[in-house]
Design a protein around this motif. Sequence first.
Motif, PDB file in Angstrom:
ATOM      1  N   LYS A 250       0.787  -1.283  -0.106  1.00  0.00           N
ATOM      2  CA  LYS A 250       0.198   0.130   0.023  1.00  0.00           C
ATOM      3  C   LYS A 250       0.537   1.838  -0.126  1.00  0.00           C
ATOM      4  O   LYS A 250       0.616   2.220  -1.030  1.00  0.00           O
ATOM      5  N   TYR A 251       2.048   0.952   0.242  1.00  0.00           N
ATOM      6  CA  TYR A 251       2.365   2.346   1.113  1.00  0.00           C
ATOM      7  C   TYR A 251       4.034   2.653  -0.201  1.00  0.00           C
ATOM      8  O   TYR A 251       4.335   3.415  -0.558  1.00  0.00           O
ATOM      9  N   LEU A 252       4.805   0.947  -0.436  1.00  0.00           N
ATOM     10  CA  LEU A 252       5.997   1.053  -1.148  1.00  0.00           C
ATOM     11  C   LEU A 252       6.085   1.256  -2.611  1.00  0.00           C
ATOM     12  O   LEU A 252       6.127   1.391  -3.487  1.00  0.00           O
ATOM     13  N   ASP A 253       4.542   1.055  -2.529  1.00  0.00           N
ATOM     14  CA  ASP A 253       3.898   1.130  -4.507  1.00  0.00           C
ATOM     15  C   ASP A 253       4.565   2.733  -4.402  1.00  0.00           C
ATOM     16  O   ASP A 253       3.873   3.009  -5.783  1.00  0.00           O
ATOM     17  N   GLN A 254       4.488   3.939  -3.765  1.00  0.00           N
ATOM     18  CA  GLN A 254       3.514   5.126  -3.925  1.00  0.00           C
ATOM     19  C   GLN A 254       4.980   5.486  -3.801  1.00  0.00           C
ATOM     20  O   GLN A 254       6.037   6.294  -3.821  1.00  0.00           O
ATOM     21  N   ALA A 255       5.918   4.540  -3.558  1.00  0.00           N
ATOM     22  CA  ALA A 255       7.717   5.013  -3.173  1.00  0.00           C
ATOM     23  C   ALA A 255       8.806   4.880  -4.200  1.00  0.00           C
ATOM     24  O   ALA A 255       8.253   3.646  -4.040  1.00  0.00           O
ATOM     25  N   ASP A 256       9.793   5.709  -4.332  1.00  0.00           N
ATOM     26  CA  ASP A 256      11.316   5.324  -4.379  1.00  0.00           C
ATOM     27  C   ASP A 256      12.068   4.940  -3.182  1.00  0.00           C
ATOM     28  O   ASP A 256      13.419   4.180  -3.743  1.00  0.00           O
ATOM     29  N   ALA A 257      12.162   4.753  -1.892  1.00  0.00           N
ATOM     30  CA  ALA A 257      12.477   5.169  -1.068  1.00  0.00           C
ATOM     31  C   ALA A 257      11.883   4.881   0.092  1.00  0.00           C
ATOM     32  O   ALA A 257      11.131   6.113   0.275  1.00  0.00           O
ATOM     33  N   VAL A 258      12.734   4.352   1.275  1.00  0.00           N
ATOM     34  CA  VAL A 258      11.838   4.428   2.702  1.00  0.00           C
ATOM     35  C   VAL A 258      13.071   4.996   3.586  1.00  0.00           C
ATOM     36  O   VAL A 258      14.264   4.630   3.143  1.00  0.00           O
ATOM     37  N   LEU A 259      12.553   5.875   4.548  1.00  0.00           N
ATOM     38  CA  LEU A 259      14.269   6.912   5.262  1.00  0.00           C
ATOM     39  C   LEU A 259      14.016   5.717   6.521  1.00  0.00           C
ATOM     40  O   LEU A 259      12.413   6.848   6.872  1.00  0.00           O
ATOM     41  N   ALA A 260      14.648   5.329   7.062  1.00  0.00           N
ATOM     42  CA  ALA A 260      14.631   3.955   8.511  1.00  0.00           C
ATOM     43  C   ALA A 260      15.125   5.280   9.519  1.00  0.00           C
ATOM     44  O   ALA A 260      16.527   5.496   8.719  1.00  0.00           O
ATOM     45  N   MET A 261      15.094   5.721  10.630  1.00  0.00           N
ATOM     46  CA  MET A 261      14.910   5.794  11.618  1.00  0.00           C
ATOM     47  C   MET A 261      16.641   5.151  11.755  1.00  0.00           C
ATOM     48  O   MET A 261      17.764   5.815  12.387  1.00  0.00           O
ATOM     49  N   TYR A 262      17.039   3.728  12.263  1.00  0.00           N
ATOM     50  CA  TYR A 262      17.865   3.140  12.496  1.00  0.00           C
ATOM     51  C   TYR A 262      18.098   1.885  12.344  1.00  0.00           C
ATOM     52  O   TYR A 262      16.772   1.502  11.253  1.00  0.00           O
ATOM     53  N   HIS A 263      19.347   1.038  11.885  1.00  0.00           N
ATOM     54  CA  HIS A 263      20.221   0.279  11.208  1.00  0.00           C
ATOM     55  C   HIS A 263      18.808  -1.352  11.589  1.00  0.00           C
ATOM     56  O   HIS A 263      18.177  -0.857  10.708  1.00  0.00           O
ATOM     57  N   ASP A 264      18.501  -1.180  12.366  1.00  0.00           N
ATOM     58  CA  ASP A 264      17.216  -2.469  12.606  1.00  0.00           C
ATOM     59  C   ASP A 264      16.394  -1.092  12.525  1.00  0.00           C
ATOM     60  O   ASP A 264      15.436  -3.381  12.801  1.00  0.00           O
ATOM     61  N   GLN A 265      15.542  -0.939  12.164  1.00  0.00           N
ATOM     62  CA  GLN A 265      14.008  -0.827  11.808  1.00  0.00           C
ATOM     63  C   GLN A 265      13.860  -1.283  10.400  1.00  0.00           C
ATOM     64  O   GLN A 265      12.908  -1.802  10.269  1.00  0.00           O
ATOM     65  N   GLY A 266      14.816  -1.077   9.536  1.00  0.00           N
ATOM     66  CA  GLY A 266      14.127  -0.664   8.079  1.00  0.00           C
ATOM     67  C   GLY A 266      15.585  -2.079   7.858  1.00  0.00           C
ATOM     68  O   GLY A 266      14.915  -2.572   6.547  1.00  0.00           O
ATOM     69  N   LEU A 267      16.285  -2.390   8.145  1.00  0.00           N
ATOM     70  CA  LEU A 267      17.335  -3.332   6.988  1.00  0.00           C
ATOM     71  C   LEU A 267      17.057  -4.328   7.271  1.00  0.00           C
ATOM     72  O   LEU A 267      16.502  -5.820   6.543  1.00  0.00           O
ATOM     73  N   PRO A 268      16.004  -5.484   8.536  1.00  0.00           N
ATOM     74  CA  PRO A 268      15.894  -6.551   8.586  1.00  0.00           C
ATOM     75  C   PRO A 268      14.487  -7.115   7.709  1.00  0.00           C
ATOM     76  O   PRO A 268      14.558  -7.661   7.015  1.00  0.00           O
ATOM     77  N   VAL A 269      13.840  -5.524   7.159  1.00  0.00           N
ATOM     78  CA  VAL A 269      12.338  -5.973   6.583  1.00  0.00           C
ATOM     79  C   VAL A 269      13.133  -6.517   4.713  1.00  0.00           C
ATOM     80  O   VAL A 269      13.154  -6.469   4.289  1.00  0.00           O
ATOM     81  N   LEU A 270      14.309  -5.542   4.892  1.00  0.00           N
ATOM     82  CA  LEU A 270      14.517  -5.310   3.050  1.00  0.00           C
ATOM     83  C   LEU A 270      15.808  -6.316   3.534  1.00  0.00           C
ATOM     84  O   LEU A 270      16.103  -7.521   2.026  1.00  0.00           O
ATOM     85  N   LYS A 271      16.590  -6.778   4.219  1.00  0.00           N
ATOM     86  CA  LYS A 271      16.664  -8.186   3.553  1.00  0.00           C
ATOM     87  C   LYS A 271      16.336  -9.471   3.785  1.00  0.00           C
ATOM     88  O   LYS A 271      16.586 -10.969   3.219  1.00  0.00           O
ATOM     89  N   HIS A 272      14.967  -9.543   4.489  1.00  0.00           N
ATOM     90  CA  HIS A 272      14.295 -10.515   4.621  1.00  0.00           C
ATOM     91  C   HIS A 272      13.540 -10.431   2.818  1.00  0.00           C
ATOM     92  O   HIS A 272      13.653 -11.815   2.552  1.00  0.00           O
ATOM     93  N   MET A 273      13.883  -9.385   2.393  1.00  0.00           N
ATOM     94  CA  MET A 273      12.973  -9.638   0.450  1.00  0.00           C
ATOM     95  C   MET A 273      13.655 -10.295  -0.413  1.00  0.00           C
ATOM     96  O   MET A 273      13.661 -10.830  -1.313  1.00  0.00           O
ATOM     97  N   GLY A 274      14.878  -9.583   0.224  1.00  0.00           N
ATOM     98  CA  GLY A 274      15.997  -9.838  -0.854  1.00  0.00           C
ATOM     99  C   GLY A 274      17.847 -10.212  -0.645  1.00  0.00           C
ATOM    100  O   GLY A 274      18.869  -9.621  -1.037  1.00  0.00           O
ATOM    101  N   PHE A 275      17.291 -10.933   0.984  1.00  0.00           N
ATOM    102  CA  PHE A 275      18.923 -11.005   0.992  1.00  0.00           C
ATOM    103  C   PHE A 275      19.314 -12.641   0.432  1.00  0.00           C
ATOM    104  O   PHE A 275      19.081 -12.966  -0.554  1.00  0.00           O
ATOM    105  N   GLY A 276      21.100 -11.865  -0.105  1.00  0.00           N
ATOM    106  CA  GLY A 276      21.620 -12.652  -1.071  1.00  0.00           C
ATOM    107  C   GLY A 276      21.494 -11.846  -2.240  1.00  0.00           C
ATOM    108  O   GLY A 276      22.426 -12.556  -3.144  1.00  0.00           O
ATOM    109  N   ARG A 277      21.167 -11.135  -2.601  1.00  0.00           N
ATOM    110  CA  ARG A 277      21.184  -9.578  -3.517  1.00  0.00           C
ATOM    111  C   ARG A 277      20.815  -8.374  -3.515  1.00  0.00           C
ATOM    112  O   ARG A 277      20.496  -7.707  -4.751  1.00  0.00           O
TER     113      ARG A 277
END
Length: 330
Positions: A250-277
Motif C-alpha cells: 500500500k505504501y511501498l508501491d508509491q515510493a522510490d525509497a524509505v528513510l528508516a531512523m535506525y539500522h534494525d528498523q528498516g534493514l531486517p525487512v529489506l534483507k528478508h525480501m532480498g538477502f543474497g542479492r
Amino acid sequence: MLRIALTPGEPAGIGPDLCVLLAQRAHPFELVAIADPDLLDARARTLGLALEITEFNRTAARTPHTAGALPVAPVRLAAPVRCGHLAQVNAPYVLETLEQAARGCMSGEFDALVTGPVHKGIINEAGFAFSGHTEFLAELAHAPDPVMMLTTPGLRVALATTHLPLSEVSRSITRDGLVRVLRVLQRDLRARLGIVQPRILVCGLNPHAGEGGHLGREELEVIGPALDQARGEHIDVRGPLPADPLFTPKYLDQADAVLAMYHDQGLPVLKHMGFGRAVNITLGLPFIRTSVDHGTALELAGTGAIDFGSMESALQSAVDMATQARQRPA
C-alpha cells in the motif's frame, strides 16, 4: 571503458573468495583488485579455481576483464592468513586497501569501488576506531553527510543513523541532521540512480509514530519539523509514518525509497525480501561505492560453499551507476 576497483575486506573471511569468483567470468569493463596477490592466489588454489594474477599497470590502456585473470594493485599482508582465523596484525592491511581504492576513485583512476565485507570487531581490537565502511570512506573523502542505503528489487532503504547502540539513537536524530540526510538522498537518487522526482517515505522512531505524543515526542518535535523543512526545499517526503504498516505494498508501491531512523528498523525487512542479492550503497560520497549485504562468514571461507549473488549485484550496481554518471551532462 569503466574500471572498477575491488577490495576483498577481511582476509580470513569470504571476501577473497568473492573476488576470485567474480574474476572467473568475462566482463565488458576492467576489474582491479586492491589486495595482497598472494592471498588471492592462495584462495584460488584452495577453491580449486585457476586464476592468472598480474600486477596492475596504471599506465596501460583499459581493457575488458578476461575470465580467469585478475590485475592486482598490491598491498601486502602483515602475516599469512588462515581461512576463518582473524588476526589483529592484518587490520592495517584492510584499512590500507580501502584507502588506496578510495583515493584511486577520487583521482579518477577508478570509476567505482566495490567492497567485500570487513570485520569491525578485529579492526577495533587492533586499536583503530572503526564503525564501518560508510564512516571510514566519508572521513577519507571529507564528505560530511554520508548516507547508508541498501537496495534490493522492489525496495530501497536509507538510514538516518547507522552503526549506533540503540540507546544512542534518539539523541542522535536531529532536525538538521534529518534534513541533510534527505538532501543527500534526493540528490543521489537523481544523480546515481536516474530517478527524476524521488518519492521518499519516512519512518517514525517510536511505535505507531509516537501515537500523537503518547508514545514519544520525537515525531512531533524533531522528525515532523524536519520533514516540513524538507518539503519547503521541494523534497517529496511523506511521514513520519508508523514503520510496521509502512513496509507493505500500500505504501511501498508509491515510493522510490524509505528513510528508516535506525539500522534494525528498516534493514531486517529489506534483507528478508532480498538477502543474497541486496546491495549496500554509500550515498553522499564524491565517488561510487557499493558492497555486499552480508558479513565475513568466517566459517565459510575457502570452502566453496558460498553464494556470491550479492557481490554480483554490488558489481552490477556500481557499473550501472558509473554508466549513469558518464551519461549525465557535465
